[in-house]
Design a protein around this motif. Structure first.
Motif, PDB file in Angstrom:
ATOM      1  N   THR A  52       0.834  -1.203   0.000  1.00 11.85           N
ATOM      2  CA  THR A  52       0.000   0.000   0.000  1.00 11.85           C
ATOM      3  C   THR A  52       0.866   1.250   0.000  1.00 11.85           C
ATOM      4  OG1 THR A  52      -1.713  -1.199   1.222  1.00 11.85           O
ATOM      5  CG2 THR A  52      -1.841   1.208   1.237  1.00 11.85           C
ATOM      6  N   ASN A  53       1.958   1.223   0.763  1.00  9.00           N
ATOM      7  CA  ASN A  53       2.888   2.347   0.799  1.00  9.00           C
ATOM      8  C   ASN A  53       3.454   2.634  -0.586  1.00  9.00           C
ATOM      9  OD1 ASN A  53       4.726   4.291   2.227  1.00  9.00           O
ATOM     10  ND2 ASN A  53       6.279   2.851   1.500  1.00  9.00           N
ATOM     11  N   LYS A  54       3.829   1.590  -1.316  1.00  2.99           N
ATOM     12  CA  LYS A  54       4.382   1.764  -2.663  1.00  2.99           C
ATOM     13  C   LYS A  54       3.339   2.299  -3.637  1.00  2.99           C
ATOM     14  CE  LYS A  54       8.692   0.693  -2.258  1.00  2.99           C
ATOM     15  NZ  LYS A  54       9.699   1.775  -2.401  1.00  2.99           N
ATOM     16  N   ALA A  55       2.102   1.826  -3.499  1.00  7.60           N
ATOM     17  CA  ALA A  55       1.034   2.296  -4.379  1.00  7.60           C
ATOM     18  C   ALA A  55       0.792   3.785  -4.203  1.00  7.60           C
ATOM     19  CB  ALA A  55      -0.252   1.511  -4.109  1.00  7.60           C
ATOM     20  N   CYS A 191      10.947   4.768 -11.204  1.00  9.42           N
ATOM     21  CA  CYS A 191      11.292   3.449 -11.759  1.00  9.42           C
ATOM     22  C   CYS A 191      11.298   2.385 -10.670  1.00  9.42           C
ATOM     23  CB  CYS A 191      12.664   3.502 -12.432  1.00  9.42           C
ATOM     24  SG  CYS A 191      12.747   4.545 -13.904  1.00  9.42           S
ATOM     25  N   THR A 192      11.951   2.677  -9.532  1.00 10.55           N
ATOM     26  CA  THR A 192      12.047   1.682  -8.470  1.00 10.55           C
ATOM     27  C   THR A 192      10.681   1.403  -7.840  1.00 10.55           C
ATOM     28  OG1 THR A 192      12.641   3.404  -6.861  1.00 10.55           O
ATOM     29  CG2 THR A 192      14.437   2.254  -7.942  1.00 10.55           C
ATOM     30  N   ASN A 193       9.876   2.462  -7.676  1.00  6.19           N
ATOM     31  CA  ASN A 193       8.549   2.267  -7.090  1.00  6.19           C
ATOM     32  C   ASN A 193       7.647   1.442  -8.001  1.00  6.19           C
ATOM     33  OD1 ASN A 193       9.055   3.617  -4.703  1.00  6.19           O
ATOM     34  ND2 ASN A 193       8.314   5.578  -5.450  1.00  6.19           N
ATOM     35  N   LEU A 194       7.743   1.675  -9.314  1.00  8.20           N
ATOM     36  CA  LEU A 194       6.943   0.896 -10.255  1.00  8.20           C
ATOM     37  C   LEU A 194       7.334  -0.574 -10.218  1.00  8.20           C
ATOM     38  CD1 LEU A 194       6.786   3.290 -13.349  1.00  8.20           C
ATOM     39  CD2 LEU A 194       4.856   2.527 -11.944  1.00  8.20           C
ATOM     40  N   GLY A 195       8.641  -0.843 -10.142  1.00  8.60           N
ATOM     41  CA  GLY A 195       9.099  -2.225 -10.064  1.00  8.60           C
ATOM     42  C   GLY A 195       8.586  -2.921  -8.818  1.00  8.60           C
ATOM     43  N   ALA A 196       8.699  -2.241  -7.669  1.00 10.32           N
ATOM     44  CA  ALA A 196       8.225  -2.825  -6.414  1.00 10.32           C
ATOM     45  C   ALA A 196       6.708  -2.985  -6.420  1.00 10.32           C
ATOM     46  CB  ALA A 196       8.659  -1.940  -5.240  1.00 10.32           C
ATOM     47  N   LEU A 197       5.992  -1.975  -6.949  1.00  6.60           N
ATOM     48  CA  LEU A 197       4.534  -2.035  -6.974  1.00  6.60           C
ATOM     49  C   LEU A 197       4.050  -3.198  -7.841  1.00  6.60           C
ATOM     50  CD1 LEU A 197       1.801  -0.887  -6.222  1.00  6.60           C
ATOM     51  CD2 LEU A 197       1.993   0.683  -8.165  1.00  6.60           C
ATOM     52  N   ALA A 198       4.725  -3.454  -8.952  1.00  6.30           N
ATOM     53  CA  ALA A 198       4.341  -4.575  -9.814  1.00  6.30           C
ATOM     54  C   ALA A 198       4.422  -5.894  -9.053  1.00  6.30           C
ATOM     55  CB  ALA A 198       5.242  -4.618 -11.050  1.00  6.30           C
ATOM     56  N   MET A 199       5.478  -6.038  -8.250  1.00 10.32           N
ATOM     57  CA  MET A 199       5.638  -7.269  -7.477  1.00 10.32           C
ATOM     58  C   MET A 199       4.546  -7.386  -6.412  1.00 10.32           C
ATOM     59  SD  MET A 199       8.957  -8.663  -5.351  1.00 10.32           S
ATOM     60  CE  MET A 199       9.852  -8.980  -6.879  1.00 10.32           C
ATOM     61  N   PHE A 200       4.290  -6.296  -5.674  1.00  8.02           N
ATOM     62  CA  PHE A 200       3.269  -6.331  -4.628  1.00  8.02           C
ATOM     63  C   PHE A 200       1.873  -6.564  -5.213  1.00  8.02           C
ATOM     64  CE2 PHE A 200       6.356  -3.796  -1.988  1.00  8.02           C
ATOM     65  CZ  PHE A 200       6.477  -4.736  -0.968  1.00  8.02           C
ATOM     66  N   THR A 201       1.609  -5.962  -6.380  1.00  6.14           N
ATOM     67  CA  THR A 201       0.302  -6.140  -7.019  1.00  6.14           C
ATOM     68  C   THR A 201       0.109  -7.588  -7.437  1.00  6.14           C
ATOM     69  OG1 THR A 201       0.322  -3.849  -7.829  1.00  6.14           O
ATOM     70  CG2 THR A 201      -1.181  -5.382  -8.905  1.00  6.14           C
ATOM     71  N   ALA A 202       1.150  -8.191  -7.998  1.00  5.95           N
ATOM     72  CA  ALA A 202       1.066  -9.589  -8.409  1.00  5.95           C
ATOM     73  C   ALA A 202       0.807 -10.498  -7.218  1.00  5.95           C
ATOM     74  CB  ALA A 202       2.357 -10.003  -9.115  1.00  5.95           C
ATOM     75  N   GLN A 203       1.270 -10.088  -6.039  1.00  6.44           N
ATOM     76  CA  GLN A 203       1.068 -10.880  -4.828  1.00  6.44           C
ATOM     77  C   GLN A 203      -0.262 -10.551  -4.152  1.00  6.44           C
ATOM     78  OE1 GLN A 203       4.566  -9.750  -2.634  1.00  6.44           O
ATOM     79  NE2 GLN A 203       5.870 -11.288  -3.626  1.00  6.44           N
ATOM     80  N   GLY A 204      -1.011  -9.580  -4.693  1.00  5.26           N
ATOM     81  CA  GLY A 204      -2.278  -9.169  -4.080  1.00  5.26           C
ATOM     82  C   GLY A 204      -2.089  -8.464  -2.754  1.00  5.26           C
ATOM     83  N   VAL A 206      -1.801  -5.153  -1.975  1.00  2.00           N
ATOM     84  CA  VAL A 206      -2.067  -3.708  -1.991  1.00  2.00           C
ATOM     85  C   VAL A 206      -3.516  -3.468  -1.560  1.00  2.00           C
ATOM     86  CG1 VAL A 206      -2.150  -1.596  -3.362  1.00  2.00           C
ATOM     87  CG2 VAL A 206      -0.419  -3.337  -3.868  1.00  2.00           C
ATOM     88  N   LEU A 207      -3.715  -2.627  -0.554  1.00  2.01           N
ATOM     89  CA  LEU A 207      -5.057  -2.252  -0.115  1.00  2.01           C
ATOM     90  C   LEU A 207      -5.480  -1.012  -0.906  1.00  2.01           C
ATOM     91  CD1 LEU A 207      -4.577  -2.661   3.760  1.00  2.01           C
ATOM     92  CD2 LEU A 207      -5.520  -4.325   2.140  1.00  2.01           C
ATOM     93  N   TRP A 208      -6.052  -1.243  -2.073  1.00  5.65           N
ATOM     94  CA  TRP A 208      -6.330  -0.139  -2.999  1.00  5.65           C
ATOM     95  C   TRP A 208      -7.341   0.850  -2.435  1.00  5.65           C
ATOM     96  CZ3 TRP A 208      -3.002   0.558  -6.677  1.00  5.65           C
ATOM     97  CH2 TRP A 208      -2.307  -0.549  -7.208  1.00  5.65           C
TER      98      TRP A 208
END
Length: 259
Positions: A52-55, A191-204, A206-208
């Motif tokens: 959620t922090n990364k999002a 760039c780094t936040n997008l990379g981390a967010l992609a990983m967290f999103t794939a893992q479900g 993120v509390l959108w």
């Protein structure tokens, strides 16, 4: 909406706005936003808090990067290359994070930060204007290795102060003034936040429903911070830099010897 009160959500949004402002000026907004999420969501798994922090953060850093690149002389292609290297470095740092004792790392990082603080205070002209001398290919390569892979590795390993380290690295290696260094840092952070967010999103993870309103406030804070830095110049960024470094040292010291 995750089961939190409107007051808690309002306080999280306020923290997101302040973090966006700090992050846009000199980096280090995570020092405020991540602890706020940990306090506001005490029963949420750590992975979901981090996701959620990364999002939230990616929205603010992206807005700040766009604001900066419209008015500051940012070499976007070079910044993106450093950003891609930072993503690779952060993955490596995250891989080794499980086997590292943070109690050993914190004192080492504090020593580095104190050295950085002494350097900035003892050199009042540091970052006040662009450095002299050409920015050679070797310097760009050094920036990719140090700021990209090196600081990216640190970001994945432990994290706090990454943006601050990037600002100083760009000013020292690529002869940037502090405003341009902050602008370049935002591109790399995106760039780094997008990379981390992609990983967290794939893992479900993120509390959108919480990330969305916080992101709006982080966006506003990031845009305001970038505009203030552009308007007030390197002297203003320097003051905020010193405050953030002192705060980070105190935070790490508290984690090491008090908490």
């Amino acid at each position: 909406m995750h089961d939190i009160s409107l007051l808690t959500l309002a306080l999280l949004c306020l923290a997101a706005a302040m973090a966006g402002w700090i992050d846009a000026v000199v980096g280090g907004g995570g020092l405020l936003q991540l602890p706020a999420l940990l306090v506001g969501l005490p029963h949420v798994p750590a992975a979901h808090v981090l996701g959620t922090n990364k999002a939230v953060a990616v929205v603010g850093t992206s807005a700040a990067a766009i604001t900066y690149t419209r008015k500051a002389p940012v070499d976007v292609p070079t910044a993106i290359r450093i950003g891609v290297a930072a993503v690779a470095g952060s993955f490596g740092g995250a891989f080794f994070a499980a086997g590292i004792n943070s109690a050993v790392l914190r004192p080492l990082i504090m020593v580095v930060l104190l050295a950085v603080l002494a350097f900035v205070l003892l050199r009042p002209t540091f970052g006040a204007s662009p450095g002299t001398g050409p920015v050679t290919r070797n310097r760009v390569l050094a920036a990719i290795l140090v700021a990209g892979l090196g600081i990216g590795f640190y970001d994945g390993l432990i994290g706090p102060g990454t943006g601050t380290f990037l600002v100083i690295a760009f000013a020292a290696i690529l002869h940037m003034d502090l405003v341009t260094a902050s602008a370049t840092t935002k591109v790399v952070n995106t760039c780094t936040n997008l990379g981390a967010l992609a990983m967290f999103t794939a893992q479900g993870a993120v509390l959108w429903s919480i990330a969305a309103p916080m992101a709006l406030f982080n966006l506003a804070g990031g845009m305001l911070g970038a505009r203030m830095a552009l308007k007030r110049g390197s002297g203003f960024v320097r003051v905020v830099l010193v405050v953030v470094v002192v705060t980070l040292v105190c935070k790490l010291g508290y984690d090491q010897w008090v908490a």
